[in-house]
Design a protein around this motif. Sequence first.
Motif, PDB file in Angstrom:
ATOM      1  N   SER A 238      10.647   6.754  24.663  1.00 48.25           N
ATOM      2  CA  SER A 238      11.775   6.409  25.518  1.00 48.25           C
ATOM      3  C   SER A 238      11.890   7.374  26.698  1.00 48.25           C
ATOM      4  N   ARG A 239      11.722   8.648  26.424  1.00 51.04           N
ATOM      5  CA  ARG A 239      11.790   9.652  27.490  1.00 51.04           C
ATOM      6  C   ARG A 239      10.655   9.450  28.501  1.00 51.04           C
ATOM      7  N   SER A 240       9.461   9.119  27.997  1.00 48.83           N
ATOM      8  CA  SER A 240       8.314   8.892  28.882  1.00 48.83           C
ATOM      9  C   SER A 240       8.517   7.665  29.753  1.00 48.83           C
ATOM     10  N   LEU A 241       9.086   6.598  29.170  1.00 51.12           N
ATOM     11  CA  LEU A 241       9.321   5.375  29.931  1.00 51.12           C
ATOM     12  C   LEU A 241      10.362   5.618  31.018  1.00 51.12           C
ATOM     13  N   ALA A 242      11.434   6.321  30.692  1.00 51.56           N
ATOM     14  CA  ALA A 242      12.455   6.628  31.699  1.00 51.56           C
ATOM     15  C   ALA A 242      11.873   7.473  32.823  1.00 51.56           C
ATOM     16  N   ALA A 243      11.046   8.451  32.472  1.00 51.28           N
ATOM     17  CA  ALA A 243      10.437   9.309  33.484  1.00 51.28           C
ATOM     18  C   ALA A 243       9.488   8.521  34.382  1.00 51.28           C
ATOM     19  N   ALA A 244       8.707   7.600  33.775  1.00 49.17           N
ATOM     20  CA  ALA A 244       7.767   6.798  34.565  1.00 49.17           C
ATOM     21  C   ALA A 244       8.489   5.916  35.573  1.00 49.17           C
ATOM     22  N   GLN A 291      -2.905   8.813  25.594  1.00 46.24           N
ATOM     23  CA  GLN A 291      -1.584   9.415  25.716  1.00 46.24           C
ATOM     24  C   GLN A 291      -0.617   8.443  26.375  1.00 46.24           C
ATOM     25  N   ILE A 292       0.627   8.451  25.896  1.00 52.21           N
ATOM     26  CA  ILE A 292       1.613   7.476  26.358  1.00 52.21           C
ATOM     27  C   ILE A 292       1.943   7.635  27.838  1.00 52.21           C
ATOM     28  N   ASP A 293       1.971   8.853  28.357  1.00 50.63           N
ATOM     29  CA  ASP A 293       2.298   9.041  29.772  1.00 50.63           C
ATOM     30  C   ASP A 293       1.255   8.368  30.660  1.00 50.63           C
ATOM     31  N   ALA A 294      -0.015   8.530  30.327  1.00 53.23           N
ATOM     32  CA  ALA A 294      -1.079   7.906  31.121  1.00 53.23           C
ATOM     33  C   ALA A 294      -1.021   6.389  31.012  1.00 53.23           C
ATOM     34  N   ALA A 295      -0.721   5.882  29.822  1.00 50.79           N
ATOM     35  CA  ALA A 295      -0.640   4.435  29.639  1.00 50.79           C
ATOM     36  C   ALA A 295       0.486   3.835  30.471  1.00 50.79           C
ATOM     37  N   LEU A 296       1.657   4.458  30.417  1.00 47.59           N
ATOM     38  CA  LEU A 296       2.801   3.929  31.170  1.00 47.59           C
ATOM     39  C   LEU A 296       2.589   4.072  32.670  1.00 47.59           C
TER      40      LEU A 296
END
Length: 301
Positions: A238-244, A291-296
Motif C-alpha cells: 500500500s505504501r509503495s502504491l501510494a508513493a508510485a 521488487q514491488i517498487d520496480a513493478a509498480l
Amino acid sequence: MKILITGATGFIGAHLVKQIGEHDITILSRDPASASQLLGTAVTAIGSLSHFDNLDDFDAVINLAGEPIINKRWSKAQKGRICRSRWDITATLVEKMEAGSQPPATFISGSAVGIYGNQHDLEITEDFDVSGSVDPDDFAYQVCRRWEQLAVSASSPATRVCLLRTGIVLGRNGGALKKMLPPYQLGAGGPIGNGRQYFPWIHIDDMVAAILFLLNTPEAKGPFNLTAPEPVTNRTFSRSLAAALHRPHILFTPAFVLKLALGEASSLLLEGQRALPEKLESLGFTFRFRQIDAALADLLA
C-alpha cells in the motif's frame, strides 16, 4: 505447436494469447464471435468441447477458466458458480484427454495460492503440506484443492501436468490493480486491516512469461507458485502504491468494514500467503520484476 486455451478472454488469458507467438491456437469461449474480435483472427474460437471426441490433435492444453472469486459476496449460489466454473471445465478436459490414444503432452491448469490458507508470515514453497496445515472449511482451499485434484488426474506417462498456484496478478488495464487504483488516486488509499498480512503479488509480464516457460520446459511438472520472489505485506504494498502515484498514505480500511461489505470473501484480503516461487527459479526461470517498487513503476509509468 497446437494449443487449446480456456479462459483466453480473461485478464491473464488475453495477455497470454498476445504473447504466445507463432502457434496454432484454439480458444474455448461462451461467445466465440466476441472472443475472436477481442483476440484477433489468428485464433480459432469454439463454443463447446463437444466439437472434440478427444484432444489428440493438441500438443498442449492451458486451462485458465474460472468465475472471478472476489467480485461478489460468497452466497451459496456464488460459491457454486465459483466451483463449477473451475471444476466442471477441468473435469471435461481431463475426460477428453483420457478418451484419446495420444493425449496432449502438456496440461497447464490454474490454481491459486489460496490453497495454502492463511499462514501468516510463514514462508511457503511448493513443498508445503496443504493437507495437514490448512483449515478444511476454508473456501479458497476447498476450491483449489479439488481443482488441482481434477487436473492431476490427467497425469500419465504421455502427459505432464503443471499447476499454476497464482498470486495477485498486477497489470495495467485489469486485474486487482485496476480495482485498487481509484481510492489511491484520490489520496484515500491505505492498508487493509492491520496490514501485516502478506500480499503474494506477480507482474502480469512475469505471469505470462512463466506460463510460456512451463509450456516449453519438458521437465516441469507439479505445482508452481506464480508469485514474485519478494512478497511484501499489505502495508508495504500500500505504501509503495501510494508513493508510485505521489499520493498520501495516511488512511486505512478497518477489517470490520470489509467484513460488512464482502462477508466471508473478505478473508481473501484480510489473510495472505508468503508464497515463494522456489520451483520456477530452480528450473532457471528469471523474473523481470522481483521488487514491488520496480513493478509498480513499470505498470504506472
